[in-house]
Design a protein around this motif. Structure first.
Motif, mmCIF file in Angstrom:
data_model
loop_
_atom_site.group_PDB
_atom_site.id
_atom_site.type_symbol
_atom_site.label_atom_id
_atom_site.label_comp_id
_atom_site.label_asym_id
_atom_site.label_seq_id
_atom_site.Cartn_x
_atom_site.Cartn_y
_atom_site.Cartn_z
ATOM 1 N N ALA A 173 70.744 25.285 -38.065
ATOM 2 C CA ALA A 173 70.843 26.708 -37.851
ATOM 3 C C ALA A 173 72.328 27.080 -37.621
ATOM 4 N N PRO A 174 73.202 27.731 -38.502
ATOM 5 C CA PRO A 174 74.516 28.060 -38.094
ATOM 6 C C PRO A 174 74.857 28.866 -36.833
ATOM 7 N N ALA A 175 73.743 29.595 -36.290
ATOM 8 C CA ALA A 175 73.893 30.404 -35.253
ATOM 9 C C ALA A 175 72.434 30.480 -34.709
ATOM 10 N N ALA A 176 72.557 31.127 -33.282
ATOM 11 C CA ALA A 176 71.306 31.211 -32.537
ATOM 12 C C ALA A 176 71.308 32.573 -31.979
ATOM 13 N N ALA A 177 70.788 33.565 -32.633
ATOM 14 C CA ALA A 177 70.991 35.097 -32.195
ATOM 15 C C ALA A 177 70.321 35.392 -30.752
ATOM 16 N N TRP A 178 69.486 34.538 -30.245
ATOM 17 C CA TRP A 178 68.837 34.694 -29.150
ATOM 18 C C TRP A 178 69.873 34.584 -27.710
ATOM 19 N N LYS A 179 71.022 33.931 -28.196
ATOM 20 C CA LYS A 179 71.952 33.915 -27.199
ATOM 21 C C LYS A 179 72.400 35.256 -26.638
ATOM 22 N N THR A 180 72.488 36.188 -27.587
ATOM 23 C CA THR A 180 73.315 37.424 -27.400
ATOM 24 C C THR A 180 72.299 38.661 -27.694
ATOM 25 N N LYS A 181 71.048 38.134 -27.922
ATOM 26 C CA LYS A 181 70.054 39.103 -27.974
ATOM 27 C C LYS A 181 68.855 38.992 -27.168
ATOM 28 N N PRO A 182 68.403 40.004 -26.517
ATOM 29 C CA PRO A 182 67.277 39.966 -25.686
ATOM 30 C C PRO A 182 65.969 39.603 -26.679
ATOM 31 N N SER A 183 65.112 38.626 -25.981
ATOM 32 C CA SER A 183 64.146 37.802 -27.031
ATOM 33 C C SER A 183 62.878 37.809 -26.190
ATOM 34 N N TRP A 184 61.704 38.101 -26.972
ATOM 35 C CA TRP A 184 60.415 37.598 -26.417
ATOM 36 C C TRP A 184 59.720 36.663 -27.118
ATOM 37 N N GLY A 185 59.059 35.787 -26.632
ATOM 38 C CA GLY A 185 58.279 34.506 -27.205
ATOM 39 C C GLY A 185 56.753 34.664 -27.037
ATOM 40 N N LEU A 186 55.874 34.416 -28.151
ATOM 41 C CA LEU A 186 54.415 34.152 -27.747
ATOM 42 C C LEU A 186 54.152 32.766 -28.149
ATOM 43 N N VAL A 187 53.395 32.085 -27.045
ATOM 44 C CA VAL A 187 53.053 30.878 -27.452
ATOM 45 C C VAL A 187 51.594 30.882 -27.873
ATOM 46 N N ALA A 188 51.217 30.308 -28.928
ATOM 47 C CA ALA A 188 49.623 30.397 -29.199
ATOM 48 C C ALA A 188 49.149 28.984 -28.614
ATOM 49 N N THR A 189 48.480 28.851 -27.759
ATOM 50 C CA THR A 189 48.168 27.739 -26.910
ATOM 51 C C THR A 189 47.087 26.877 -27.600
ATOM 52 N N SER A 190 46.358 27.260 -28.563
ATOM 53 C CA SER A 190 45.421 26.461 -29.504
ATOM 54 C C SER A 190 45.906 26.255 -30.809
ATOM 55 N N ASP A 191 47.268 26.057 -30.871
ATOM 56 C CA ASP A 191 48.064 26.076 -32.249
ATOM 57 C C ASP A 191 47.895 24.461 -32.710
ATOM 58 N N HIS A 192 47.427 24.305 -33.998
ATOM 59 C CA HIS A 192 47.179 23.041 -34.444
ATOM 60 C C HIS A 192 48.247 22.899 -35.485
ATOM 61 N N THR A 193 48.912 23.693 -35.859
ATOM 62 C CA THR A 193 50.135 23.894 -36.804
ATOM 63 C C THR A 193 51.481 23.351 -36.322
ATOM 64 N N ILE A 194 51.765 24.042 -35.118
ATOM 65 C CA ILE A 194 52.995 23.664 -34.124
ATOM 66 C C ILE A 194 52.569 23.270 -32.957
#
Length: 239
Positions: A173-194
């Motif tokens: 990744a040449p940049a990480a936008a979350w460094k300058t933009k407010p961000s929200w994240g959802l963890v799928a706790t029963s995830d078998h893909t990631i």
């Protein structure tokens, strides 16, 4: 009626999927009066896909909340540096650091069930060596991606995959936008893909507002109301 003071919500799908993975979330957002765009990601390369999404974002008059599911999280990490992007929302996604690839982030943690179910297929590239498409074994797709989604729908998703070019896993990744933009994240706790720890790690490193939902990887289809609530929270925070 659309909220005239609200950002447009741009929904970026992930690998092995298309924009129909947001089919249950889009009505929820429209019912809230939000403008929504759900483009088709080429799924050919991280840099190319991010450039494509950035081009769509630039055509939108006014602010944007950029939402990314799974691989789409990596895409919005790069595309989100566009000036009119005001917030990022990650759904069971990859929040890459600048200079980091998908493979590097994933490699910090034990493999998920997905690793043993991948299929590699050559595809033609005009004027160059063939590329490699990555998809998921059809018979294993429902359990790995969509264990809590209607089985008939999961079967359709399994045979209508949009493959991801292998090149995307190795590009930094040449940049990480979350460094300058407010961000929200959802963890799928029963995830078998990631591996959910990959999601948690990326979100915590970025200092995101994080929620956890007991869900399969396709949280947008399994828990559309909760996903819409999180997106609306981001919209209200930057409106």
């Amino acid at each position: 009626m659309p909220r005239t003071d609200s950002p447009t919500v741009v929904l970026v799908h992930g690998a092995f999927a298309d924009a129909s993975s947001y089919a249950r979330v889009i009505p929820e957002l429209l019912a809230r009066g939000l403008e929504v765009v759900a483009p088709a990601v080429p799924n050919r390369s991280l840099l190319g896909d991010a450039a494509y999404i950035a081009s769509i974002v630039r055509r939108i008059p006014g602010p944007v909340v950029l939402v990314g599911h799974s691989y789409g999280g990596a895409v919005i990490t790069v595309a989100g540096v566009e000036d009119n992007v005001k917030a990022l929302v990650y759904l069971a996604g990859y929040a890459l650091q600048e200079g980091e690839s998908l493979g590097e982030l994933q490699g910090r943690f034990p493999d998920s069930d997905l690793a043993e179910a991948l299929v590699y297929s050559p595809f033609p590239v005009e004027g160059a060596e063939p590329g490699t498409d990555v998809s998921v074994q059809v018979d294993r797709f429902p359990a790995i991606f969509a264990a809590d989604v209607d089985p008939d729908l999961a079967a359709v998703l399994a045979v209508s995959q949009r493959p991801l070019a292998a090149q995307a896993f190795g590009e930094a990744a040449p940049a990480a936008a979350w460094k300058t933009k407010p961000s929200w994240g959802l963890v799928a706790t029963s995830d078998h893909t990631i591996n959910p720890e990959v999601e948690r790690y990326g979100y915590q490193r970025a200092g995101m507002t994080t929620v956890e939902v007991d869900s399969s990887h396709l949280v947008m289809l399994a828990h559309p109301e909760r996903v819409a609530e999180l997106i609306d929270e981001a919209v209200r925070a930057v409106r």
